[in-house]
Design a protein around this motif. Structure first.
Motif, mmCIF file in Angstrom:
data_model
loop_
_atom_site.group_PDB
_atom_site.id
_atom_site.type_symbol
_atom_site.label_atom_id
_atom_site.label_comp_id
_atom_site.label_asym_id
_atom_site.label_seq_id
_atom_site.Cartn_x
_atom_site.Cartn_y
_atom_site.Cartn_z
ATOM 1 N N MET A 1 -31.884 27.040 9.003
ATOM 2 C CA MET A 1 -31.349 26.660 10.304
ATOM 3 C C MET A 1 -30.152 25.732 10.089
ATOM 4 N N ILE A 2 -29.187 25.841 10.946
ATOM 5 C CA ILE A 2 -27.937 25.079 10.854
ATOM 6 C C ILE A 2 -28.001 23.866 11.786
ATOM 7 N N SER A 3 -27.379 22.769 11.378
ATOM 8 C CA SER A 3 -27.319 21.586 12.239
ATOM 9 C C SER A 3 -26.076 21.662 13.121
ATOM 10 N N ALA A 4 -26.026 20.799 14.137
ATOM 11 C CA ALA A 4 -24.858 20.742 15.025
ATOM 12 C C ALA A 4 -23.603 20.377 14.249
ATOM 13 N N GLU A 5 -23.728 19.461 13.310
ATOM 14 C CA GLU A 5 -22.569 19.042 12.519
ATOM 15 C C GLU A 5 -22.071 20.178 11.632
ATOM 16 N N GLU A 6 -22.999 20.920 11.025
ATOM 17 C CA GLU A 6 -22.612 22.076 10.194
ATOM 18 C C GLU A 6 -21.976 23.161 11.049
ATOM 19 N N PHE A 7 -22.521 23.365 12.250
ATOM 20 C CA PHE A 7 -21.968 24.343 13.171
ATOM 21 C C PHE A 7 -20.515 24.017 13.497
ATOM 22 N N ASN A 8 -20.237 22.740 13.761
ATOM 23 C CA ASN A 8 -18.878 22.337 14.126
ATOM 24 C C ASN A 8 -17.887 22.514 12.979
ATOM 25 N N GLU A 9 -18.359 22.634 11.758
ATOM 26 C CA GLU A 9 -17.485 22.852 10.601
ATOM 27 C C GLU A 9 -17.171 24.333 10.362
ATOM 28 N N LEU A 10 -17.893 25.237 11.013
ATOM 29 C CA LEU A 10 -17.662 26.668 10.827
ATOM 30 C C LEU A 10 -16.353 27.100 11.478
ATOM 31 N N PRO A 11 -15.747 28.180 10.997
ATOM 32 C CA PRO A 11 -14.562 28.735 11.679
ATOM 33 C C PRO A 11 -14.958 29.229 13.079
ATOM 34 N N PRO A 12 -14.045 29.153 14.035
ATOM 35 C CA PRO A 12 -14.364 29.535 15.423
ATOM 36 C C PRO A 12 -14.957 30.936 15.576
ATOM 37 N N HIS A 13 -14.478 31.919 14.817
ATOM 38 C CA HIS A 13 -15.017 33.271 14.997
ATOM 39 C C HIS A 13 -16.486 33.348 14.558
ATOM 40 N N LEU A 14 -16.882 32.571 13.555
ATOM 41 C CA LEU A 14 -18.292 32.531 13.148
ATOM 42 C C LEU A 14 -19.141 31.748 14.142
ATOM 43 N N GLN A 15 -18.569 30.688 14.712
ATOM 44 C CA GLN A 15 -19.281 29.932 15.748
ATOM 45 C C GLN A 15 -19.592 30.845 16.934
ATOM 46 N N ALA A 16 -18.579 31.587 17.389
ATOM 47 C CA ALA A 16 -18.757 32.477 18.541
ATOM 48 C C ALA A 16 -19.808 33.540 18.246
ATOM 49 N N GLU A 17 -19.737 34.130 17.076
ATOM 50 C CA GLU A 17 -20.698 35.171 16.699
ATOM 51 C C GLU A 17 -22.121 34.614 16.694
ATOM 52 N N LEU A 18 -22.296 33.451 16.118
ATOM 53 C CA LEU A 18 -23.614 32.826 16.032
ATOM 54 C C LEU A 18 -24.172 32.507 17.414
ATOM 55 N N VAL A 19 -23.365 31.901 18.261
ATOM 56 C CA VAL A 19 -23.831 31.525 19.603
ATOM 57 C C VAL A 19 -24.131 32.757 20.447
ATOM 58 N N LEU A 20 -23.235 33.720 20.440
ATOM 59 C CA LEU A 20 -23.428 34.888 21.290
ATOM 60 C C LEU A 20 -24.564 35.775 20.804
ATOM 61 N N ASP A 21 -24.873 35.765 19.501
ATOM 62 C CA ASP A 21 -25.974 36.567 18.957
ATOM 63 C C ASP A 21 -27.315 35.845 19.028
ATOM 64 N N GLN A 22 -27.323 34.535 18.773
ATOM 65 C CA GLN A 22 -28.588 33.819 18.643
ATOM 66 C C GLN A 22 -28.824 32.746 19.702
ATOM 67 N N GLY A 23 -27.796 32.379 20.436
ATOM 68 C CA GLY A 23 -27.929 31.333 21.434
ATOM 69 C C GLY A 23 -28.553 31.831 22.722
ATOM 70 N N HIS A 24 -29.027 30.898 23.526
ATOM 71 C CA HIS A 24 -29.621 31.196 24.827
ATOM 72 C C HIS A 24 -28.745 30.581 25.909
ATOM 73 N N TYR A 25 -28.145 31.441 26.736
ATOM 74 C CA TYR A 25 -27.286 30.968 27.820
ATOM 75 C C TYR A 25 -28.107 30.133 28.796
ATOM 76 N N LEU A 26 -27.568 28.974 29.190
ATOM 77 C CA LEU A 26 -28.252 28.086 30.117
ATOM 78 C C LEU A 26 -27.546 27.913 31.453
ATOM 79 N N HIS A 27 -26.231 27.712 31.407
ATOM 80 C CA HIS A 27 -25.526 27.305 32.625
ATOM 81 C C HIS A 27 -24.020 27.393 32.370
#
Length: 86
Positions: free
Chosen positions: A1-27
């Motif tokens: 599992m990745i931490s918030a700090e590690e997430f913020n260090e990723l390139p934007p295209h990997l951040q988007a892929e990770l959030v859109l594939d594994q994240g849960h939309y809230l609001h």
């Protein structure tokens, strides 16, 4: 599992892929020319800022403090114990 700090260090295209594939939309919220979507990913919150005029992502960031969540607290309930106070 990745931490918030590690997430913020990723390139934007990997951040988007990770959030859109594994994240849960809230609001979402609107600020200026942006629609900002809030997601829950693993054990932290992530914002994706969509630019209306360009129809593209302008910013992705893991939220690491309570102050970043304040714009949402009037409209939804969020679990705040997992992030640090500032």
């Amino acid at each position: 599992m990745i931490s918030a700090e590690e997430f913020n260090e990723l390139p934007p295209h990997l951040q988007a892929e990770l959030v859109l594939d594994q994240g849960h939309y809230l609001h979402h919220r609107i600020q200026g020319w942006c629609k900002i979507d809030l997601y829950w990913l693993h054990d932290f919150y992530v914002e994706i800022w969509f630019l209306y005029d360009l129809k593209s992502i302008g910013l992705i960031r893991a939220l690491t403090s309570y102050t970043h969540l304040e714009p949402y607290l009037e409209t939804i309930k969020l679990k705040l114990s997992l992030i640090r106070k500032e």
